[in-house]
Write a protein that holds these residues in place. Sequence first.
Motif, PDB file in Angstrom:
ATOM      1  N   GLY A 125      -0.515 -13.649  16.412  1.00  0.00           N
ATOM      2  CA  GLY A 125      -0.910 -14.914  15.821  1.00  0.00           C
ATOM      3  C   GLY A 125      -1.129 -14.861  14.324  1.00  0.00           C
ATOM      4  O   GLY A 125      -0.853 -15.813  13.619  1.00  0.00           O
ATOM      5  N   ARG A 126      -1.654 -13.728  13.789  1.00  0.00           N
ATOM      6  CA  ARG A 126      -2.038 -13.761  12.388  1.00  0.00           C
ATOM      7  C   ARG A 126      -1.469 -12.642  11.539  1.00  0.00           C
ATOM      8  O   ARG A 126      -1.771 -12.572  10.347  1.00  0.00           O
ATOM      9  CB  ARG A 126      -3.559 -13.758  12.271  1.00  0.00           C
ATOM     10  N   CYS A 127      -0.643 -11.755  12.083  1.00  0.00           N
ATOM     11  CA  CYS A 127      -0.068 -10.676  11.280  1.00  0.00           C
ATOM     12  C   CYS A 127       1.256 -11.129  10.695  1.00  0.00           C
ATOM     13  O   CYS A 127       2.278 -11.007  11.363  1.00  0.00           O
ATOM     14  CB  CYS A 127       0.108  -9.404  12.117  1.00  0.00           C
ATOM     15  N   ARG A 128       1.215 -11.686   9.506  1.00  0.00           N
ATOM     16  CA  ARG A 128       2.444 -12.081   8.840  1.00  0.00           C
ATOM     17  C   ARG A 128       3.021 -10.924   8.039  1.00  0.00           C
ATOM     18  O   ARG A 128       4.214 -10.756   7.957  1.00  0.00           O
ATOM     19  CB  ARG A 128       2.173 -13.278   7.915  1.00  0.00           C
ATOM     20  N   LEU A 129       2.155 -10.151   7.397  1.00  0.00           N
ATOM     21  CA  LEU A 129       2.593  -9.002   6.607  1.00  0.00           C
ATOM     22  C   LEU A 129       2.043  -7.751   7.268  1.00  0.00           C
ATOM     23  O   LEU A 129       0.827  -7.545   7.302  1.00  0.00           O
ATOM     24  CB  LEU A 129       2.082  -9.119   5.174  1.00  0.00           C
ATOM     25  N   THR A 130       2.912  -6.940   7.820  1.00  0.00           N
ATOM     26  CA  THR A 130       2.452  -5.766   8.567  1.00  0.00           C
ATOM     27  C   THR A 130       3.062  -4.499   7.983  1.00  0.00           C
ATOM     28  O   THR A 130       2.503  -3.898   7.072  1.00  0.00           O
ATOM     29  CB  THR A 130       2.817  -5.921  10.057  1.00  0.00           C
ATOM     30  N   VAL A 131       4.220  -4.095   8.500  1.00  0.00           N
ATOM     31  CA  VAL A 131       4.849  -2.852   8.055  1.00  0.00           C
ATOM     32  C   VAL A 131       5.910  -3.097   6.987  1.00  0.00           C
ATOM     33  O   VAL A 131       6.570  -2.146   6.559  1.00  0.00           O
ATOM     34  CB  VAL A 131       5.482  -2.116   9.259  1.00  0.00           C
ATOM     35  N   GLU A 132       6.073  -4.340   6.560  1.00  0.00           N
ATOM     36  CA  GLU A 132       7.087  -4.621   5.540  1.00  0.00           C
ATOM     37  C   GLU A 132       6.878  -3.813   4.258  1.00  0.00           C
ATOM     38  O   GLU A 132       7.854  -3.267   3.715  1.00  0.00           O
ATOM     39  CB  GLU A 132       7.127  -6.131   5.231  1.00  0.00           C
ATOM     40  N   PRO A 133       5.627  -3.702   3.731  1.00  0.00           N
ATOM     41  CA  PRO A 133       5.448  -2.874   2.530  1.00  0.00           C
ATOM     42  C   PRO A 133       5.788  -1.408   2.735  1.00  0.00           C
ATOM     43  O   PRO A 133       6.249  -0.736   1.806  1.00  0.00           O
ATOM     44  CB  PRO A 133       3.952  -3.050   2.195  1.00  0.00           C
ATOM     45  N   VAL A 134       5.562  -0.894   3.945  1.00  0.00           N
ATOM     46  CA  VAL A 134       5.921   0.500   4.235  1.00  0.00           C
ATOM     47  C   VAL A 134       7.423   0.696   4.061  1.00  0.00           C
ATOM     48  O   VAL A 134       7.883   1.623   3.373  1.00  0.00           O
ATOM     49  CB  VAL A 134       5.493   0.886   5.667  1.00  0.00           C
ATOM     50  N   LEU A 135       8.201  -0.188   4.673  1.00  0.00           N
ATOM     51  CA  LEU A 135       9.656  -0.074   4.581  1.00  0.00           C
ATOM     52  C   LEU A 135      10.136  -0.331   3.154  1.00  0.00           C
ATOM     53  O   LEU A 135      11.072   0.321   2.673  1.00  0.00           O
ATOM     54  CB  LEU A 135      10.309  -1.073   5.548  1.00  0.00           C
TER      55      LEU A 135
END
Length: 503
Positions: free
Chosen positions: A43-53
């Motif tokens: 429901g609320r995780c819009r930005l998760t592992v994107e910065p890692v990649l």
Amino acid sequence: MSHPSPMSRRQVVPMAEPGAGAGAEPEPGAEAGAPPPMAELQGRCRLTVEPVLFLAMLALALQAPLTTQYIFSTLSAERGFGGNRSHGCNWTAGPEAAREQEIEVLTAHWNLYINLGGFAVGLFSVTLLGPWSDRVGRRPILILPAIGLALQAAVYIIVMYQKLSVGYFLIGRLLSGLLGDFNTILAGCFSYIADVSDKQSRTLRVAVLEACLGIAGMLGSIIGGQWSKAQGYINPFWLVLALNLATVAYALVFVRESVSVNGSGKLFTTEHYRSVYHLYSSGKETGRRLRIWLYALSLFVVVTVHFGVKDILVIFELSSPLCWESDLIGYGSAVEHLTYLSSLLGLKVMQPCIEDSWIAQIGLVSNMAGLVVFSLAWATPLMFTGYALRFLAMCTTPVIRAKMSKLAETTEQGAMFASVACVESACSLVSTAVFNSLYPATIYFMKGFAFLFGAAMLLIPIATIGIVRCSETEAPYHRFEDTPRVVPVSLNSDATSNQTEEI
């Protein structure tokens, strides 16, 4: 209680939400360190592992072309070839032409040896780490490969400072491969997105991750090209080291776990290999096995061509008739990575009106058109025309990844993306061996033959994706459909009875 009628009747029980299981204890997220409920993450995780990649890809985009250029420059200096571009570089005959071709062949072979070593080791480590993450969580397989990539960058810096043989780069690649390499970060990020997304949004979320690859690749290519031209190759590698360390720090501090952690999960066990094998050997009755195999074959060919072309593009651009310098190579690589963004935009525009399989086919045609132009490129404008024609080339891989994810259970996502990472590691091995061998072998009669070969290979995924599309039309697979699951239960122990109750 009334008895069932002689006719079959249906009682419907909806499927559980992803991440929910029978017998789960209430409020597991209340415990310290436990992951939040999956619904909350979705429901609320819009930005998760994107910065890692993004950070990992930015480091890789800086490192990969600069490594090839450093090898080319070092081998040229050892053999007294300056490639005097101030007097032109279109060698067509004579000793300079022969020497340039010798440097190209040696550079391709060193790329082959270094990459083969790293990918061969990574092929086994990623198969362990991916299924392991289904038990211990996704964060470890984001952190360990980033540490390995940081060690690789440190080794490369030492080799450059000490002016050692380029063969010592192999030590860094082996260290990175042992800890999973970049493919494991890819597997971890895509598995995480599969954990926190639903069926409808998964293809787009996967495409957003691919767009992160494109943005990072674009920035890394431009920064690396300009920086290396101004200050040489060593200083940009300090940024590569810093970015990999930042990836470790972000994954440690900011990434919240997306699966329930089982501390008893063992790393060194054959069970991880069996879980990957199970994906490709079960589901015959639903057609799952055939579809996974065909999608895996399609992904294998597409990524093999992608990696193979990247391996030889820098060598192709460095030598005559193009004779690009570091800044122009950086711009070319940036335009190449721009295809991730243009493909994401194309995917978003086409999805409402075109089925995903057709979008993948359009991406393959775009890729083929660009490669054909590369094979004939004799001037800079023609080369950039080839880059422009590939503007939808990256539509194919997110579609395939999303479709494979939808064929796996929620508890198999780590194993599925580990198998995808294994496919990509195998692609790295095959592409390095094929393209870095084919290019020097055909350079004497047609310099761009390897690009034509890659375009012809893409006919295979066009055919296989078409076959899967036809089979899905006939018998759709409902594992991730929103419709309730129907399970037949016998109402009569008599073997001759055909009466069933569907639950």
